[in-house]
Design a protein around this motif. Structure first.
Motif, PDB file in Angstrom:
ATOM      1  N   UNK A   1      12.772  -3.286-179.424  1.00  0.00           N
ATOM      2  CA  UNK A   1      13.565  -4.159-180.312  1.00  0.00           C
ATOM      3  C   UNK A   1      13.627  -5.601-179.799  1.00  0.00           C
TER       4      UNK A   1
ATOM      5  N   UNK B   1      22.470  -1.378-177.579  1.00  0.00           N
ATOM      6  CA  UNK B   1      22.155   0.000-177.978  1.00  0.00           C
ATOM      7  C   UNK B   1      20.717   0.199-178.453  1.00  0.00           C
ATOM      8  N   UNK B   2      19.936  -0.874-178.475  1.00  0.00           N
ATOM      9  CA  UNK B   2      18.559  -0.752-178.959  1.00  0.00           C
ATOM     10  C   UNK B   2      17.623  -0.288-177.861  1.00  0.00           C
ATOM     11  N   UNK B   3      16.312  -0.457-178.157  1.00  0.00           N
ATOM     12  CA  UNK B   3      15.306  -0.030-177.183  1.00  0.00           C
ATOM     13  C   UNK B   3      14.430  -1.219-176.801  1.00  0.00           C
TER      14      UNK B   3
ATOM     15  N   UNK C   1      24.039  -6.161-180.817  1.00  0.00           N
ATOM     16  CA  UNK C   1      24.105  -4.695-180.937  1.00  0.00           C
ATOM     17  C   UNK C   1      22.821  -4.062-180.407  1.00  0.00           C
ATOM     18  N   UNK C   2      21.684  -4.691-180.737  1.00  0.00           N
ATOM     19  CA  UNK C   2      20.407  -4.151-180.254  1.00  0.00           C
ATOM     20  C   UNK C   2      20.275  -4.347-178.740  1.00  0.00           C
TER      21      UNK C   2
END
Lengths: 300, 273
Positions: free
Chosen positions: A44, A39-41, A35-36
């Motif tokens: 992360x 959709x993370x940065x 998920x990161x």
């Protein structure tokens, strides 16, 4: 007398309990890392890297435990190939243990590719994360489905075990990330996200646990035993409510990494303990019900 | 294609001699345990206690006593039911469990890897591990004998014909007549268990005549396939996964919004990225 009481125990115990636990962590950690990844940065990255690493080593350990539990360990490959009709594959979509074996293999492959490509800097990235995340999700939950698709007391008396194990896999996966990611340089922002996800997942897990026990109907009486005590004290008390309280405590939110206080004050450690005990009580409570089959006439 | 074969066990004429148990162990060369020294059960004249990987036949003694003199013995030679819809066969991940040309269910010991899924799946508690072979084992209905036109060892050894072997269609007719006879003699509790092809598991190829409730004999009232839970359990797991995924995504979104708001409000208030 429930029909499930007339069956025999498969004696899945001290290889399978840690397998269910480690498999849940591996699946949950990869799911969050995936998920990161999507959709993370960039900040992360340490958490993502830790997730892949936990997933890869977890898959290896899971495979080893599963193999050791077999009566004929060297025939582990019979789960994957038709032993008397090589090279045909062995796959039964309606047998959880069959699709679980495949899910573990494919998850392990995805985890290895993600872990390796992350280590070496190859950009395999998002697509692999999506596929591996799906297998991680299956790995974390199929173990509960596997138990439901039997005829054993407690396990087959409720359809909620898969959901419960999945939630527990997510919470223990997040807890393992909170414990290990700081060592790889995880930022406070990433850790805070993980902790808040873990707290919410614990609430979901608690609700699912209540629904699971209620759905057992008359079989819920089986919890009036040592295993029931361990469920209430160990799983609910120490593994869900206590870490929830630690998470929700206003100011002094203990960060990850084990800094500041003993294991008891570290929510991540307690979540892992609760996740392990959940597998212990669910498996052993059912295994202990063997009386009816042995003592014919007891059902009169 | 040969006819479906099986057993009809009339428990009313079983005398508990256990000849079937002995014949089964002998024919199938099933090993003794603990060097042949058997632990006594201590609460029953039955010391075998249960079916397992080295006891494919077990004569249950159901001792219904109210005080020392008032009571009765029920005896039942238990065995694999060779279900028409078999739970063990359904879950076996290696393909070790097969349905034979006689409509019986057999575990191929050279394929089984001892995962024990079949043990948990069997609604009757029939299967267990054979610790010598390291595989799950149970009655084969003497598949080796049947292939050459011989009768299984247990039914051949049974001195009262409590265990009858033959084509299922014939056995059902015979069982029906015996049931009528018992009812006519006033045994109101007499009932057939597992004879109905439209009943649970599509009928059992080893079925019984009982004179009490099935539970008294250690048999489930309504045996079911393990897969009954699969769709529901799978759907609930998928729904939970979707909810947790959503929770994680909302958390990511919330974090971003907070950080953008923090950066907008204070300039330097965002902490570490």
């Amino acid at each position: 007398m429930p029909d499930t009481y007339f069956t025999a125990s498969p004696h899945w115990s001290w290889y399978i309990i840690p397998y269910f636990f480690v498999g849940g962590i591996a699946g949950g950690a990869y799911f969050l890392a995936a998920l990161l990844e999507w959709f993370g940065r960039p900040e992360d990255r340490p958490v993502i890297r830790t997730g892949y690493s936990l997933a890869f080593w977890g898959a290896l350990v899971s495979g080893a435990l599963l193999t050791l539990d077999l009566g004929r360990s060297l025939r582990f490959w019979h789960m994957l190939f038709q032993s008397n009709n090589l090279p045909h594959l062995m796959f039964k979509s309606f047998s959880p243990i069959s699709f679980g074996a495949w899910a573990l293999l494919l998850f392990g492959a995805c985890a290895f590719i993600s872990w390796y490509s992350d280590k070496t800097g190859t950009a395999f990235g998002k697509l692999m994360a999506a596929v591996g995340g799906l297998f991680g999700f299956i790995l974390a939950g199929y173990t509960g489905v596997l138990l439901s698709v039997t005829n054993r007391p407690i396990w087959a008396d409720s359809p909620w075990l898969g959901a419960l194990f999945l939630a527990s896999g997510a919470s223990t996966g997040a807890a393992a990330l909170v414990l290990f990611a700081p060592g790889r340089g995880a930022t406070q922002s990433s850790l805070r996200w993980l902790e808040s996800f873990d707290a919410r997942t614990l609430v979901v897990e608690l609700l699912l646990l209540i629904v699971f026990v209620v759905s057992l109907g008359t079989v819920a009486k089986a919890w009036l035993s040592f295993w029931g005590l361990l469920l209430v004290v160990g799983v609910v008390g120490a593994g869900i409510l206590w870490p929830l309280w630690l998470h929700l405590k206003p100011a002094g939110a203990t960060g990850g990494g084990g800094g500041g206080g003993g294991a008891l004050r570290n929510p991540a450690v307690m979540v892992l303990l609760g996740g392990f005990l959940l597998r212990v009580v669910v498996l052993l409570a059912s295994n202990s019900i063997e009386f009816q089959r042995v003592a014919a006439g007891a059902g009169q | 294609m040969p006819a479906a074969m099986g057993f009809f066990t009339d428990t009313t004429i079983c005398i508990g001699c256990k000849a079937c148990e002995v014949a089964c162990k002998n024919w199938n060369q099933l090993p003794a345990e603990a060097g042949g020294i058997r632990e006594l059960s201590g609460d029953s004249y039955d010391n075998t206690r249960k079916l397992d990987g080295t006891h494919w036949r077990h004569v249950k003694f159901i001792e219904q006593f109210d005080g020392p003199y008032n009571g009765r013995w029920l005896m039942m030679s238990d065995v694999c039911k060779h279900c028409v819809q078999a739970g063990c066969l359904e879950v076996c991940p290696t393909g070790a469990i097969i349905r034979t040309e006689f409509d019986t269910v057999v575990i191929q010991s050279d394929v089984c890897n001892g995962c024990r899924a079949c043990i948990a799946a069997c609604p009757f508690g029939v299967i267990d591990m054979n610790h010598v072979s390291g595989t799950a084992q149970k009655c084969t209905l003497c598949y080796d004998s049947m292939q050459v036109g011989l009768e299984p060892a247990c039914s051949k050894a049974c001195p009262t014909d409590s265990i009858q072997f033959g084509p299922i269609s014939e056995l059902r007719v015979r069982a029906g007549k015996r049931l009528e006879q018992l009812k006519a003699q006033g045994e109101a509790r007499a009932q057939l268990y597992g004879d109905d092809p439209n009943g649970p598991l599509g009928g059992l190829n080893s079925f019984y005549l009982l004179v009490d409730n099935p539970e008294v004999y250690g048999l489930p009232k309504k045996p079911q396939l393990p897969s009954r839970n699969l769709p529901k359990s799978g759907m609930l797991s998928a729904a939970t996964g979707a909810v947790l995924g959503l929770v994680a995504l909302v958390g990511i979104r919330k974090r971003r919004v907070e950080e953008v708001a923090g950066a907008g409000a204070g300039g330097s208030g965002g902490g570490n990225a």
